[in-house]
Design an enzyme around this catalytic site. Structure first.
Site, PDB file in Angstrom:
ATOM      1  N   LYS A   8      -3.250  -2.395 -22.097  1.00  0.00           N
ATOM      2  CA  LYS A   8      -4.499  -2.047 -22.793  1.00  0.00           C
ATOM      3  C   LYS A   8      -4.305  -2.142 -24.310  1.00  0.00           C
ATOM      4  CE  LYS A   8      -5.977   0.793 -18.923  1.00  0.00           C
ATOM      5  NZ  LYS A   8      -6.145   2.120 -18.305  1.00  0.00           N
ATOM      6  N   GLN A  29      -4.902   8.242 -19.731  1.00  0.00           N
ATOM      7  CA  GLN A  29      -4.476   7.538 -18.520  1.00  0.00           C
ATOM      8  C   GLN A  29      -4.283   8.520 -17.361  1.00  0.00           C
ATOM      9  OE1 GLN A  29      -4.390   4.272 -18.290  1.00  0.00           O
ATOM     10  NE2 GLN A  29      -3.490   4.100 -16.260  1.00  0.00           N
ATOM     11  N   ASP A  70     -13.879   5.112 -20.644  1.00  0.00           N
ATOM     12  CA  ASP A  70     -13.587   4.976 -19.207  1.00  0.00           C
ATOM     13  C   ASP A  70     -14.860   5.186 -18.383  1.00  0.00           C
ATOM     14  OD1 ASP A  70     -11.028   4.297 -18.325  1.00  0.00           O
ATOM     15  OD2 ASP A  70     -10.219   6.290 -18.766  1.00  0.00           O
TER      16      ASP A  70
HETATM   17  N1  GUN Z   1      -5.432   4.957 -14.035  1.00  0.00           N
HETATM   18  C1  GUN Z   1      -5.627   3.843 -13.286  1.00  0.00           C
HETATM   19  N2  GUN Z   1      -6.721   3.183 -13.707  1.00  0.00           N
HETATM   20  C2  GUN Z   1      -7.245   3.891 -14.732  1.00  0.00           C
HETATM   21  C3  GUN Z   1      -8.361   3.697 -15.585  1.00  0.00           C
HETATM   22  O1  GUN Z   1      -9.132   2.759 -15.468  1.00  0.00           O
HETATM   23  N3  GUN Z   1      -8.526   4.644 -16.557  1.00  0.00           N
HETATM   24  C4  GUN Z   1      -7.715   5.708 -16.699  1.00  0.00           C
HETATM   25  N4  GUN Z   1      -7.970   6.592 -17.665  1.00  0.00           N
HETATM   26  N5  GUN Z   1      -6.657   5.917 -15.924  1.00  0.00           N
HETATM   27  C5  GUN Z   1      -6.421   5.006 -14.948  1.00  0.00           C
END
Ligand code: GUN
Length: 285
Positions: free
Chosen positions: A53, A97, A120
């Protein structure tokens, strides 16, 4: 004849090129879009995701901050970091995350993120906006699936869409996005006795279960669109989705469309996170 391939990598690159242009325009106006990513603990898969990311931000002209904390971080300390980022004018999106260590309540943390920075789309505010059909930040994976479906050029309006899976992060928002696009939507899940009964009537199938071979050749209608959200491994350890790809592709035929794993939904997820961060930055005062 197999179905036509929905190329998530190519679509992702196309959208990312636009993200780069929009980011450059904001930066030139003194408002470079910024994303903060918080990782708590040492889960190796999460470490890879957050690195990707942050790299995607750098590649497209977005500012990013990665904050890493040990799993011993207290919930109060994490909430204090979220509050500081909420107040930081250089940060337009905040992503914590998941999963978090067990002593931290994920809903408390997600709920503490300012609604305007919830890139998100996991907060109750964002979920409520989606339920109400109001504008807002949409969860990246189902948002990316909508873009893949749109890329076929076929109209969603009036189509029968079947979503398999009812998670808060994919299945439920996926169903709502399809509903908002005027599809007739059915949601199947682990309690559905005969999923094929529904998918055989579907013009659009989105499989988001996390179990390979959930969708087999006998479960689809020729000419349908199939989007595979699953990320699984087969006996040889190779990446595969929830759909029996080769057989389903043949069953769909040349009028049908199918997204592969890898190379379908996967590349779109981070792309839509970038899109959300840009949207948040463009809408910021
Ligand atoms: N863990 C796995 N996928 C995601 C996501 O799209 N966002 C977040 N915050 N955590 C994750």
């Amino acid at each position: 004849m197999p179905a036509q391939l929905i190329d998530g990598k190519a679509l992702s690159e196309h959208i990312r090129a636009d993200v780069g242009l929009r980011a450059a325009a904001l930066t030139a106006a003194g408002r470079q879009p910024g994303l903060a990513v918080i990782l708590v603990g040492d889960d190796p898969a999460s470490a890879v995701y957050v690195r990707n990311k942050v790299r995607a931000c750098a590649d497209h002209g977005l500012h990013s901050v990665l904050e890493q904390y040990p799993s011993s971080l207290t919930q109060d300390a994490l909430l204090a970091r979220v509050a500081a980022l909420n107040a930081d004018p250089q940060i337009h999106g905040i992503l914590v995350q998941m999963p978090l260590p067990r002593h931290i309540d994920p809903q408390a943390v997600i709920g503490a993120i300012a609604a305007a920075k919830d890139v998100d789309g996991f907060s109750l505010h964002s979920a409520g906006q989606l339920v109400a059909g109001l504008p807002g930040l949409r969860p990246a994976t189902p948002y990316g699936c909508m873009k893949l479906i749109e890329s076929t050029g076929l109209a969603v309006k009036g189509k029968h869409a079947v979503v398999i899976g009812r998670s808060n992060t994919v299945g439920k928002p996926m169903a709502l996005l399809l509903l908002q696009a005027n599809a007739t939507v059915t949601v199947c899940h682990s309690g559905t006795p005969d999923i094929g009964l529904h998918t055989r009537q579907a013009d659009i199938v989105v499989a988001a279960v996390g179990r390979r071979n959930t969708v087999t050749a006998g479960m689809v209608k020729p000419g349908a669109i199939v989007i595979d959200v699953g990320i699984n491994r087969n006996e040889e350890g190779k990446l595969c989705g929830d759909v029996d790809f080769a057989a389903v592709s043949e069953a769909l035929g040349e009028g049908g469309w199918i997204s592969p794993v890898p190379g379908g939904v996967g590349p779109m997820t981070i792309t839509m996170l970038l899109v959300n961060t840009l949207q948040a930055a463009e809408e910021a005062q």
